[in-house]
Design a protein around this motif. Structure first.
Motif, PDB file in Angstrom:
ATOM      1  N   LEU A  26     -32.686  33.148   2.268  1.00 53.22           N
ATOM      2  CA  LEU A  26     -32.842  34.379   1.502  1.00 53.22           C
ATOM      3  C   LEU A  26     -34.021  34.282   0.541  1.00 53.22           C
ATOM      4  CD1 LEU A  26     -29.114  35.252   0.660  1.00 53.22           C
ATOM      5  CD2 LEU A  26     -30.603  36.368   2.324  1.00 53.22           C
ATOM      6  N   ALA A  27     -34.206  33.106  -0.049  1.00 49.34           N
ATOM      7  CA  ALA A  27     -35.338  32.917  -0.955  1.00 49.34           C
ATOM      8  C   ALA A  27     -36.656  33.000  -0.194  1.00 49.34           C
ATOM      9  CB  ALA A  27     -35.215  31.562  -1.665  1.00 49.34           C
ATOM     10  N   ARG A  28     -36.693  32.448   0.992  1.00 48.98           N
ATOM     11  CA  ARG A  28     -37.926  32.459   1.787  1.00 48.98           C
ATOM     12  C   ARG A  28     -38.327  33.882   2.162  1.00 48.98           C
ATOM     13  NH1 ARG A  28     -39.554  32.834   6.821  1.00 48.98           N
ATOM     14  NH2 ARG A  28     -37.429  33.207   7.561  1.00 48.98           N
ATOM     15  N   THR A  29     -37.347  34.723   2.426  1.00 49.84           N
ATOM     16  CA  THR A  29     -37.631  36.101   2.823  1.00 49.84           C
ATOM     17  C   THR A  29     -37.650  37.059   1.637  1.00 49.84           C
ATOM     18  OG1 THR A  29     -35.257  36.443   3.276  1.00 49.84           O
ATOM     19  CG2 THR A  29     -36.660  35.762   5.119  1.00 49.84           C
ATOM     20  N   GLY A  30     -37.431  36.544   0.433  1.00 47.82           N
ATOM     21  CA  GLY A  30     -37.473  37.389  -0.751  1.00 47.82           C
ATOM     22  C   GLY A  30     -36.300  38.333  -0.883  1.00 47.82           C
ATOM     23  N   LYS A  31     -35.129  37.972  -0.356  1.00 49.44           N
ATOM     24  CA  LYS A  31     -33.989  38.873  -0.359  1.00 49.44           C
ATOM     25  C   LYS A  31     -32.848  38.394  -1.243  1.00 49.44           C
ATOM     26  CE  LYS A  31     -34.938  40.757   4.242  1.00 49.44           C
ATOM     27  NZ  LYS A  31     -34.430  40.990   5.608  1.00 49.44           N
ATOM     28  N   LEU A  32     -33.136  37.467  -2.149  1.00 51.42           N
ATOM     29  CA  LEU A  32     -32.100  37.025  -3.077  1.00 51.42           C
ATOM     30  C   LEU A  32     -31.797  38.139  -4.073  1.00 51.42           C
ATOM     31  CD1 LEU A  32     -33.247  33.374  -3.834  1.00 51.42           C
ATOM     32  CD2 LEU A  32     -31.104  34.030  -2.742  1.00 51.42           C
ATOM     33  N   SER A  33     -30.522  38.353  -4.339  1.00 53.34           N
ATOM     34  CA  SER A  33     -30.131  39.351  -5.328  1.00 53.34           C
ATOM     35  C   SER A  33     -30.176  38.725  -6.719  1.00 53.34           C
ATOM     36  CB  SER A  33     -28.713  39.853  -5.028  1.00 53.34           C
ATOM     37  OG  SER A  33     -27.777  38.809  -5.242  1.00 53.34           O
ATOM     38  N   PRO A  34     -30.262  39.545  -7.773  1.00 51.40           N
ATOM     39  CA  PRO A  34     -30.241  38.987  -9.124  1.00 51.40           C
ATOM     40  C   PRO A  34     -29.012  38.135  -9.396  1.00 51.40           C
ATOM     41  CG  PRO A  34     -30.963  41.263  -9.185  1.00 51.40           C
ATOM     42  CD  PRO A  34     -30.542  40.995  -7.770  1.00 51.40           C
ATOM     43  N   ALA A  35     -27.862  38.516  -8.837  1.00 48.07           N
ATOM     44  CA  ALA A  35     -26.639  37.741  -9.068  1.00 48.07           C
ATOM     45  C   ALA A  35     -26.730  36.343  -8.475  1.00 48.07           C
ATOM     46  CB  ALA A  35     -25.436  38.482  -8.479  1.00 48.07           C
ATOM     47  N   GLN A  36     -27.516  36.188  -7.398  1.00 45.60           N
ATOM     48  CA  GLN A  36     -27.653  34.871  -6.770  1.00 45.60           C
ATOM     49  C   GLN A  36     -28.662  33.984  -7.482  1.00 45.60           C
ATOM     50  OE1 GLN A  36     -28.651  36.592  -2.948  1.00 45.60           O
ATOM     51  NE2 GLN A  36     -26.692  35.944  -2.053  1.00 45.60           N
ATOM     52  N   LEU A  37     -29.334  34.523  -8.485  1.00 48.95           N
ATOM     53  CA  LEU A  37     -30.341  33.756  -9.217  1.00 48.95           C
ATOM     54  C   LEU A  37     -29.946  33.495 -10.669  1.00 48.95           C
ATOM     55  CD1 LEU A  37     -33.486  35.618  -7.860  1.00 48.95           C
ATOM     56  CD2 LEU A  37     -32.961  33.214  -7.468  1.00 48.95           C
ATOM     57  N   THR A  38     -28.755  33.883 -11.051  1.00 53.54           N
ATOM     58  CA  THR A  38     -28.330  33.721 -12.433  1.00 53.54           C
ATOM     59  C   THR A  38     -26.961  33.063 -12.495  1.00 53.54           C
ATOM     60  OG1 THR A  38     -27.426  35.972 -12.380  1.00 53.54           O
ATOM     61  CG2 THR A  38     -29.645  35.709 -13.265  1.00 53.54           C
ATOM     62  N   GLY A  39     -26.614  32.604 -13.689  1.00 52.10           N
ATOM     63  CA  GLY A  39     -25.287  32.038 -13.908  1.00 52.10           C
ATOM     64  C   GLY A  39     -25.155  30.571 -13.605  1.00 52.10           C
ATOM     65  N   GLY A  40     -26.267  29.861 -13.370  1.00 53.22           N
ATOM     66  CA  GLY A  40     -26.182  28.431 -13.106  1.00 53.22           C
ATOM     67  C   GLY A  40     -25.784  27.643 -14.341  1.00 53.22           C
ATOM     68  N   THR A  41     -25.142  26.492 -14.133  1.00 52.73           N
ATOM     69  CA  THR A  41     -24.736  25.631 -15.251  1.00 52.73           C
ATOM     70  C   THR A  41     -25.439  24.276 -15.215  1.00 52.73           C
ATOM     71  OG1 THR A  41     -22.841  24.711 -14.021  1.00 52.73           O
ATOM     72  CG2 THR A  41     -22.477  26.732 -15.287  1.00 52.73           C
ATOM     73  N   PHE A  42     -26.046  23.923 -14.082  1.00 51.68           N
ATOM     74  CA  PHE A  42     -26.751  22.651 -13.930  1.00 51.68           C
ATOM     75  C   PHE A  42     -27.713  22.824 -12.766  1.00 51.68           C
ATOM     76  CE2 PHE A  42     -27.481  18.373 -12.322  1.00 51.68           C
ATOM     77  CZ  PHE A  42     -27.589  17.609 -13.470  1.00 51.68           C
ATOM     78  N   THR A  43     -28.897  22.228 -12.868  1.00 50.56           N
ATOM     79  CA  THR A  43     -29.910  22.425 -11.829  1.00 50.56           C
ATOM     80  C   THR A  43     -30.333  21.098 -11.215  1.00 50.56           C
ATOM     81  OG1 THR A  43     -30.764  24.448 -12.829  1.00 50.56           O
ATOM     82  CG2 THR A  43     -32.243  23.281 -11.353  1.00 50.56           C
ATOM     83  N   LEU A  44     -30.502  21.106  -9.902  1.00 50.62           N
ATOM     84  CA  LEU A  44     -31.009  19.966  -9.136  1.00 50.62           C
ATOM     85  C   LEU A  44     -32.402  20.312  -8.643  1.00 50.62           C
ATOM     86  CD1 LEU A  44     -30.526  17.219  -7.724  1.00 50.62           C
ATOM     87  CD2 LEU A  44     -29.449  18.484  -5.856  1.00 50.62           C
ATOM     88  N   ASN A  45     -33.364  19.481  -8.971  1.00 51.94           N
ATOM     89  CA  ASN A  45     -34.771  19.760  -8.647  1.00 51.94           C
ATOM     90  C   ASN A  45     -35.310  18.652  -7.745  1.00 51.94           C
ATOM     91  OD1 ASN A  45     -37.404  20.581  -8.525  1.00 51.94           O
ATOM     92  ND2 ASN A  45     -37.845  20.317 -10.700  1.00 51.94           N
ATOM     93  N   ASN A  46     -35.493  18.971  -6.468  1.00 49.94           N
ATOM     94  CA  ASN A  46     -35.985  17.993  -5.502  1.00 49.94           C
ATOM     95  C   ASN A  46     -37.502  18.143  -5.359  1.00 49.94           C
ATOM     96  OD1 ASN A  46     -36.270  16.107  -3.469  1.00 49.94           O
ATOM     97  ND2 ASN A  46     -35.575  17.489  -1.852  1.00 49.94           N
ATOM     98  N   TYR A  47     -38.240  17.601  -6.333  1.00 52.03           N
ATOM     99  CA  TYR A  47     -39.690  17.702  -6.263  1.00 52.03           C
ATOM    100  C   TYR A  47     -40.290  16.654  -5.326  1.00 52.03           C
ATOM    101  CZ  TYR A  47     -38.711  14.436 -10.109  1.00 52.03           C
ATOM    102  OH  TYR A  47     -38.197  13.426 -10.875  1.00 52.03           O
ATOM    103  N   GLY A  48     -39.457  15.795  -4.758  1.00 51.31           N
ATOM    104  CA  GLY A  48     -39.950  14.823  -3.786  1.00 51.31           C
ATOM    105  C   GLY A  48     -40.523  15.467  -2.544  1.00 51.31           C
ATOM    106  N   VAL A  49     -40.130  16.733  -2.259  1.00 54.71           N
ATOM    107  CA  VAL A  49     -40.663  17.413  -1.076  1.00 54.71           C
ATOM    108  C   VAL A  49     -42.164  17.658  -1.212  1.00 54.71           C
ATOM    109  CG1 VAL A  49     -38.469  18.521  -0.519  1.00 54.71           C
ATOM    110  CG2 VAL A  49     -40.079  19.673  -2.044  1.00 54.71           C
ATOM    111  N   PHE A  50     -42.694  17.570  -2.431  1.00 52.00           N
ATOM    112  CA  PHE A  50     -44.128  17.744  -2.644  1.00 52.00           C
ATOM    113  C   PHE A  50     -44.879  16.423  -2.585  1.00 52.00           C
ATOM    114  CE2 PHE A  50     -42.101  21.170  -5.233  1.00 52.00           C
ATOM    115  CZ  PHE A  50     -42.428  22.209  -4.382  1.00 52.00           C
ATOM    116  N   GLY A  51     -44.160  15.334  -2.247  1.00 54.74           N
ATOM    117  CA  GLY A  51     -44.804  14.036  -2.099  1.00 54.74           C
ATOM    118  C   GLY A  51     -45.071  13.308  -3.397  1.00 54.74           C
TER     119      GLY A  51
END
Length: 502
Positions: A402-427
């Motif tokens: 959904l993120a790739r196609t730009g179809k995420l709703s506002p509800a799916q982008l809010t309300g998080g309590t902890f974030t995981l950031n996998n920046y290893g994909v950028f090498g």
């Protein structure tokens, strides 16, 4: 006889006050059905298709692709009940490239009138309420700002918050709104407020007004950069910075022996200027707020991920009854995070600055950073603490698409309590990420790569990953943060540790 109804940009929720037109889905002269998507817009949260609650012939569109409109600004007008085969201008729909006949428009109009609207709701608007008689605004109260709705006239200071409309200061927009008022009694028109009887101020967002009050900014002295001179938050922020720079220069000038620094020259004429709006603008605002409000600190550790990679390979090659969907490294790390947060709930919290309280949250809504063509977004896996690895992995895959196609709703982008950031994909190996406000922590994961490592007393080549934890120092001290990170590293090095919490 046709009635021309004006459809305005609805309230898209989550405090959003403007949206950018990305793509029109209909042309002037097209016949639209009730609740048919007519335009694709991009907000600070996501890309959404906006459906029109009226059925009929499109007679006008407002705004070209790439134009940013405030909530309540006109989007298009629809002729409801047009004569068969003709739009209100007298042209044949077929000559305008319409895919349907006038009969379809008439049928759609009949359905609209009989049902009183579609009843559909897009976050903040609906057409299910029947039309009601309008009342005239009393002209003898210049000191009040009135909100004219289909029901009553109420001073803004006494009325609940409504989806604001455009100020209507431009002659064309005002004329269109007037025509729509005559044709559509159920339309909602919000008058932008007068202050102390001195005329209207073109501001839609109450947040902009509050920000101006907090910093003693006179909105009447600002030239808005939005449509029709609308004052946006960026305009107020610029005025605040200018006031601070002026005050700083005045202080320096008053000090003996000090010479004010020369003002910074503007950028070269050929410099490229990229507006901070949409997703990029929202990210900029949130990261700036995080750095301003949160006293963050970072700790990190290298971990041997060889066993974790072996467990993942075994899961993905299993056959028979034990076989299942492919499991990603990110899903495994997400499950490790939920187990760690169960042991260290301090990091699954937020800070209520006004009440001066730490609020520990009962459930884990796990956000994960996803890079898209439109910028960085953080979709949220709801109730991650009660999901297994397969469930988390499936939800991550769904939200990523959904993120790739730009179809995420506002509800799916809010309300998080902890974030995981996998920046290893950028090498890259390591990073000190900025906390996703208003959360209290973020776990960063670098690339997993072969490195020399002492294993069981001997030098060996192992799969090594760097883990970093950025945390809000208000919610816990270094001991708690270090304990969390060490537990995560232990689960990466020895996945069997997770069996205790499964």
């Amino acid at each position: 006889m046709a009635r021309v109804l004006e459809f305005k940009l609805p309230d898209l929720g989550e405090g959003l006050t403007e949206a950018e037109i990305v793509r029109w889905l209909v042309e002037v002269g097209d016949v639209v059905a009730i609740d048919q998507p007519v335009v694709e817009v991009e907000t600070a949260k996501a890309m959404v298709e906006v459906p029109c609650p009226y059925g009929g012939v499109v007679t006008a569109r407002f705004g070209e692709e790439g134009t940013e409109l405030p909530v309540g600004a006109p989007l298009l007008t629809v002729a409801v009940g047009a004569p068969e085969g003709l739009d209100p201008s007298g042209a044949s729909p077929s000559s305008a490239g319409s895919p349907a006949s006038g009969t379809a428009a008439e049928s759609a109009a009949t359905a609209t009138e009989s049902a009183g609207g579609s009843g559909n709701v897009l976050v903040g608007y609906g057409t299910g309420a029947p039309a009601a008689r309008r009342r005239r605004i009393r002209p003898d109260r210049p000191d009040r700002t009135y909100v004219r709705t289909a029901v009553s006239d109420t001073p803004v200071s006494e009325a609940p918050a409504l989806a604001p409309a455009a100020s209507g200061t431009a002659p064309a927009t005002a004329a269109t709104a007037s025509a729509a008022d005559e044709a559509a009694p159920a339309a909602v028109a919000v008058a932008v407020g007068a202050v102390n009887g001195q005329g209207p101020v073109p501001v839609v967002s109450p947040l902009v007004r509050r920000l101006a009050r907090q910093h003693d900014i006179d909105l009447r002295r600002l030239a808005g950069s939005g449509p029709d001179g609308l004052i946006l938050r960026a305009d107020v922020d610029g005025a605040i910075r200018q006031a601070e720079e002026t005050a700083a220069t005045a202080r320096v000038a008053e000090e003996p022996g000090r010479t004010p620094a020369a003002p910074v020259s503007p950028a070269a004429p050929d410099a490229e200027r990229i507006p901070l709006r949409g997703v990029r603008g929202a990210v900029a605002d949130k990261l700036s707020r995080s750095r301003t409000e949160i006293p963050d600190a970072t700790c990190w550790v290298d971990a041997d991920a060889t066993e974790l990679m072996a467990v993942r390979a075994a899961m993905n090659t299993a056959t028979g009854p034990s076989a299942g969907p492919k499991v990603s490294v990110l899903a495994l790390l997400a499950r490790i995070c939920t187990a760690a947060l169960a042991r260290f709930p301090e990091l699954n919290s937020t800070v209520d600055t006004e009440a001066r309280e730490i609020v520990r949250l009962p459930g884990v809504h796990l956000g994960f950073a996803a890079q898209t063509d439109r910028g960085l977004v953080v979709p949220v896996v709801r109730d991650a603490h009660i999901r297994n690895v397969e469930s988390i992995g499936a939800e991550i895959a769904r939200l990523t698409e959904l993120a790739r196609t730009g179809k995420l709703s506002p509800a799916q982008l809010t309300g998080g309590t902890f974030t995981l950031n996998n920046y290893g994909v950028f090498g890259v190996d390591g990073s000190t990420p900025i906390i996703n406000h208003p959360e209290a922590a973020m776990l960063g994961v670098g690339r997993i790569m072969p490195k020399p490592w002492v294993h069981q007393g001997e030098l060996a080549v192992r799969q090594v990953v760097q883990l970093s934890l950025t945390f809000d120092h208000r919610v816990c001290d270094g001991g708690t943060a270090g304990g969390f990170l060490r537990y995560v590293a232990d689960c990466v090095e020895q996945p069997a540790v997770l069996l205790r919490t499964l």
